[in-house]
Design a protein around this motif. Structure first.
Motif, PDB file in Angstrom:
ATOM      1  N   ILE A  44       0.845  -1.205   0.000  1.00  0.00           N
ATOM      2  CA  ILE A  44       0.000   0.000   0.000  1.00  0.00           C
ATOM      3  C   ILE A  44       0.877   1.251   0.000  1.00  0.00           C
ATOM      4  N   CYS A  45       1.948   1.219   0.780  1.00  0.00           N
ATOM      5  CA  CYS A  45       2.846   2.379   0.866  1.00  0.00           C
ATOM      6  C   CYS A  45       3.626   2.620  -0.420  1.00  0.00           C
ATOM      7  N   SER A  46       3.675   1.620  -1.315  1.00  0.00           N
ATOM      8  CA  SER A  46       4.348   1.839  -2.597  1.00  0.00           C
ATOM      9  C   SER A  46       3.671   2.949  -3.380  1.00  0.00           C
ATOM     10  N   LEU A  47       2.380   3.159  -3.130  1.00  0.00           N
ATOM     11  CA  LEU A  47       1.635   4.226  -3.820  1.00  0.00           C
ATOM     12  C   LEU A  47       2.072   5.607  -3.344  1.00  0.00           C
ATOM     13  N   GLN A  48       2.591   5.684  -2.126  1.00  0.00           N
ATOM     14  CA  GLN A  48       3.057   6.967  -1.613  1.00  0.00           C
ATOM     15  C   GLN A  48       4.405   7.374  -2.228  1.00  0.00           C
ATOM     16  N   LEU A  49       5.021   6.465  -2.960  1.00  0.00           N
ATOM     17  CA  LEU A  49       6.276   6.778  -3.653  1.00  0.00           C
ATOM     18  C   LEU A  49       6.039   7.377  -5.032  1.00  0.00           C
ATOM     19  N   LEU A  50       4.764   7.457  -5.452  1.00  0.00           N
ATOM     20  CA  LEU A  50       4.425   8.081  -6.725  1.00  0.00           C
ATOM     21  C   LEU A  50       4.596   9.588  -6.639  1.00  0.00           C
ATOM     22  N   ASP A  51       4.883  10.207  -7.777  1.00  0.00           N
ATOM     23  CA  ASP A  51       4.969  11.673  -7.810  1.00  0.00           C
ATOM     24  C   ASP A  51       3.621  12.298  -7.473  1.00  0.00           C
ATOM     25  N   ASN A  52       2.540  11.610  -7.873  1.00  0.00           N
ATOM     26  CA  ASN A  52       1.191  12.086  -7.602  1.00  0.00           C
ATOM     27  C   ASN A  52       0.416  10.957  -6.917  1.00  0.00           C
ATOM     28  N   PRO A  53       0.584  10.796  -5.599  1.00  0.00           N
ATOM     29  CA  PRO A  53      -0.051   9.672  -4.904  1.00  0.00           C
ATOM     30  C   PRO A  53      -1.542   9.915  -4.681  1.00  0.00           C
ATOM     31  N   PRO A  54      -2.309   8.856  -4.383  1.00  0.00           N
ATOM     32  CA  PRO A  54      -3.722   9.039  -4.057  1.00  0.00           C
ATOM     33  C   PRO A  54      -3.882   9.840  -2.776  1.00  0.00           C
ATOM     34  N   GLY A  55      -4.979  10.568  -2.676  1.00  0.00           N
ATOM     35  CA  GLY A  55      -5.234  11.353  -1.474  1.00  0.00           C
ATOM     36  C   GLY A  55      -5.995  10.544  -0.441  1.00  0.00           C
ATOM     37  N   PHE A  56      -5.760  10.847   0.819  1.00  0.00           N
ATOM     38  CA  PHE A  56      -6.465  10.157   1.904  1.00  0.00           C
ATOM     39  C   PHE A  56      -7.845  10.772   2.095  1.00  0.00           C
ATOM     40  N   PRO A  57      -8.829   9.932   2.423  1.00  0.00           N
ATOM     41  CA  PRO A  57      -8.797   8.467   2.452  1.00  0.00           C
ATOM     42  C   PRO A  57      -8.957   7.897   1.044  1.00  0.00           C
ATOM     43  N   PHE A  58      -8.479   6.663   0.850  1.00  0.00           N
ATOM     44  CA  PHE A  58      -8.650   6.021  -0.455  1.00  0.00           C
ATOM     45  C   PHE A  58      -8.838   4.526  -0.261  1.00  0.00           C
ATOM     46  N   ASN A  61      -6.729  -8.490  -1.262  1.00  0.00           N
ATOM     47  CA  ASN A  61      -7.381  -7.804  -0.150  1.00  0.00           C
ATOM     48  C   ASN A  61      -7.764  -6.382  -0.541  1.00  0.00           C
ATOM     49  N   ILE A  62      -8.935  -5.941  -0.071  1.00  0.00           N
ATOM     50  CA  ILE A  62      -9.356  -4.553  -0.241  1.00  0.00           C
ATOM     51  C   ILE A  62      -9.247  -3.849   1.109  1.00  0.00           C
ATOM     52  N   TYR A  63      -8.575  -2.692   1.110  1.00  0.00           N
ATOM     53  CA  TYR A  63      -8.421  -1.903   2.323  1.00  0.00           C
ATOM     54  C   TYR A  63      -9.017  -0.513   2.150  1.00  0.00           C
ATOM     55  N   HIS A  64      -9.548   0.005   3.250  1.00  0.00           N
ATOM     56  CA  HIS A  64      -9.895   1.422   3.333  1.00  0.00           C
ATOM     57  C   HIS A  64      -8.738   2.085   4.056  1.00  0.00           C
ATOM     58  N   VAL A  65      -8.003   2.935   3.349  1.00  0.00           N
ATOM     59  CA  VAL A  65      -6.819   3.582   3.919  1.00  0.00           C
ATOM     60  C   VAL A  65      -7.223   4.991   4.345  1.00  0.00           C
ATOM     61  N   LYS A  66      -7.480   5.161   5.633  1.00  0.00           N
ATOM     62  CA  LYS A  66      -8.030   6.422   6.133  1.00  0.00           C
ATOM     63  C   LYS A  66      -6.979   7.528   6.208  1.00  0.00           C
ATOM     64  N   GLU A  67      -5.780   7.135   6.590  1.00  0.00           N
ATOM     65  CA  GLU A  67      -4.670   8.075   6.748  1.00  0.00           C
ATOM     66  C   GLU A  67      -3.394   7.257   6.758  1.00  0.00           C
ATOM     67  N   PRO A  68      -2.219   7.893   6.729  1.00  0.00           N
ATOM     68  CA  PRO A  68      -0.982   7.111   6.736  1.00  0.00           C
ATOM     69  C   PRO A  68      -0.928   6.133   7.907  1.00  0.00           C
ATOM     70  N   GLY A  69      -0.714   4.859   7.583  1.00  0.00           N
ATOM     71  CA  GLY A  69      -0.596   3.835   8.608  1.00  0.00           C
ATOM     72  C   GLY A  69      -1.905   3.290   9.140  1.00  0.00           C
ATOM     73  N   ALA A  70      -3.033   3.780   8.625  1.00  0.00           N
ATOM     74  CA  ALA A  70      -4.344   3.322   9.106  1.00  0.00           C
ATOM     75  C   ALA A  70      -5.031   2.513   8.014  1.00  0.00           C
ATOM     76  N   PHE A  71      -4.961   1.173   8.111  1.00  0.00           N
ATOM     77  CA  PHE A  71      -5.478   0.277   7.076  1.00  0.00           C
ATOM     78  C   PHE A  71      -6.629  -0.561   7.652  1.00  0.00           C
ATOM     79  N   THR A  72      -7.820  -0.400   7.102  1.00  0.00           N
ATOM     80  CA  THR A  72      -8.969  -1.185   7.541  1.00  0.00           C
ATOM     81  C   THR A  72      -9.341  -2.175   6.442  1.00  0.00           C
TER      82      THR A  72
END
Length: 342
Positions: free
Chosen positions: A116-130, A141-152
């Motif tokens: 999931i954190c590999s997406l934060q290495l993009l020049d234009n990463p997805p915005g939270f939540p995603f 697996n499908i996750y709801h990523v509310k903020e950095p480090g918060a994976f539901t």
């Protein structure tokens, strides 16, 4: 803060240096695909031995490529699990020894969270939540990523993962390992509408997956059509590949878009080995656009197992003082619990 990342969960030995969680200073991967291909899958004992041979030279190469020395490293991150125990032990033990010798903090990283954190290495990463789909050989697996480090966790596979289904179907068809790229290449020559394979949705409100029925349907089709053979110069196998691939894509894209709409997220991320399938990315992007949802996927270098994503996740963990001790051990599996509220 510069983090040295180490990955050895399966059949790639990888080392990277990442600065401040987003800037890749170096990323090196030693693949074992050619070694395991003749067996049609990963041989754990061979994987562990090859990690032992590769890890020390790779650390030296990664530091050299990043133009830093060990004195310039502020922390170490290594995959702690899930994965093959023998393979994990090589990288994690090396990381523990190095962290102890250099008096550096060590983060034991969850491999799936790192994807999931590999997406934060993009020049234009997805915005939270995603919403994020981690789709690989062992996990879907499908996750709801509310903020950095918060994976539901919202949903997971109940049997075969998508990547596992690709590998097994490819083997049935006499294609090379790994199966994903081989099936995608063959599917480009086929018609996905020619052979209609089942789509298992498991109920309209479910975000879980099941691909064992689809795999069995392909096996039955091949068995009932004995003249089908990889030795025949015919389009029929291409139609099978295209039909199978489209069945997987339909299920994944339908559930991802439904999850994004449920959580009112404008962004969807996909990560893991199967995210390298450009047919999947293109079709998902086209369908998501109709719902005004954006799709983000990592470059090919970050789709498979790599240490840059391990370092990125480790940077977050070390900042939050989520560190390991010498007594901590690796783990092969995680008991996933889906959020009942979804």
């Amino acid at each position: 803060m510069r983090i040295l990342g180490i990955e050895s969960s399966c059949d790639e030995t990888a080392v990277a240096v990442v600065e401040d969680g987003v800037r890749i200073r170096s990323s090196i991967v030693a693949s074992q695909v050619s070694t395991h291909a003749i067996y049609g899958g990963v041989v754990p004992e061979l994987a562990s031995r090859m990690h032992l041979e590769a890890i020390d030279p790779l650390v030296d190469q990664a530091l050299m490529q990043a133009d830093v020395g060990l004195n310039d490293i502020d922390g170490i991150a290594a995959t702690q699990g899930p994965g093959l125990i023998g393979a994990l032990l090589v990288g994690f033990s090396y990381a523990k020894a190095l962290a102890w010798a250099r008096h550096l903090p060590l983060a034991g990283v969850n491999h799936l969270e790192a994807h999931i954190c590999s997406l934060q290495l993009l020049d234009n990463p997805p915005g939270f939540p995603f919403i994020c789909l981690v789709v690989s050989g062992g996990h879907t697996n499908i996750y709801h990523v509310k903020e950095p480090g918060a994976f539901t966790l919202m949903g997971q596979t109940r049997d075969d993962a998508a990547g596992e289904a690709f590998d097994k179907v490819a083997k049935m068809m006499g294609l090379s390992y790994p199966g994903g790229p081989a099936i995608e290449a063959l599917a480009q020559k086929g018609n996905p509408e020619k052979i209609k394979f089942p789509r298992s949705m498991l109920g309209k409100d479910s975000f879980d997956f099941s691909f064992s029925g689809l795999k069995s349907a392909v096996a039955r089709h091949l068995h009932e059509t004995p003249e089908m053979s990889p030795d025949i110069d015919d389009d029929r196998l291409a139609h099978v590949a295209a039909g199978f691939q489209m069945a997987v894509i339909d299920v994944l894209s339908t559930k991802l878009i439904a999850a994004a709409k449920k959580k009112k997220c404008a962004d969807i991320g996909i990560a893991g080995g199967v995210s390298a399938n450009r047919t999947f990315v293109d079709i998902l992007s086209e369908r998501a656009e109709q719902h005004k949802i954006n799709v983000f996927s990592p470059p090919l270098s970050l789709c498979g197992d790599n240490a840059a994503m391990i370092a990125a996740r480790g940077w977050e963990m070390i900042r939050n003082n989520q560190v390991c001790g010498l007594a901590d051990d690796v783990y092969s599996r995680i008991k996933f619990t889906v959020d009942d509220a979804n």
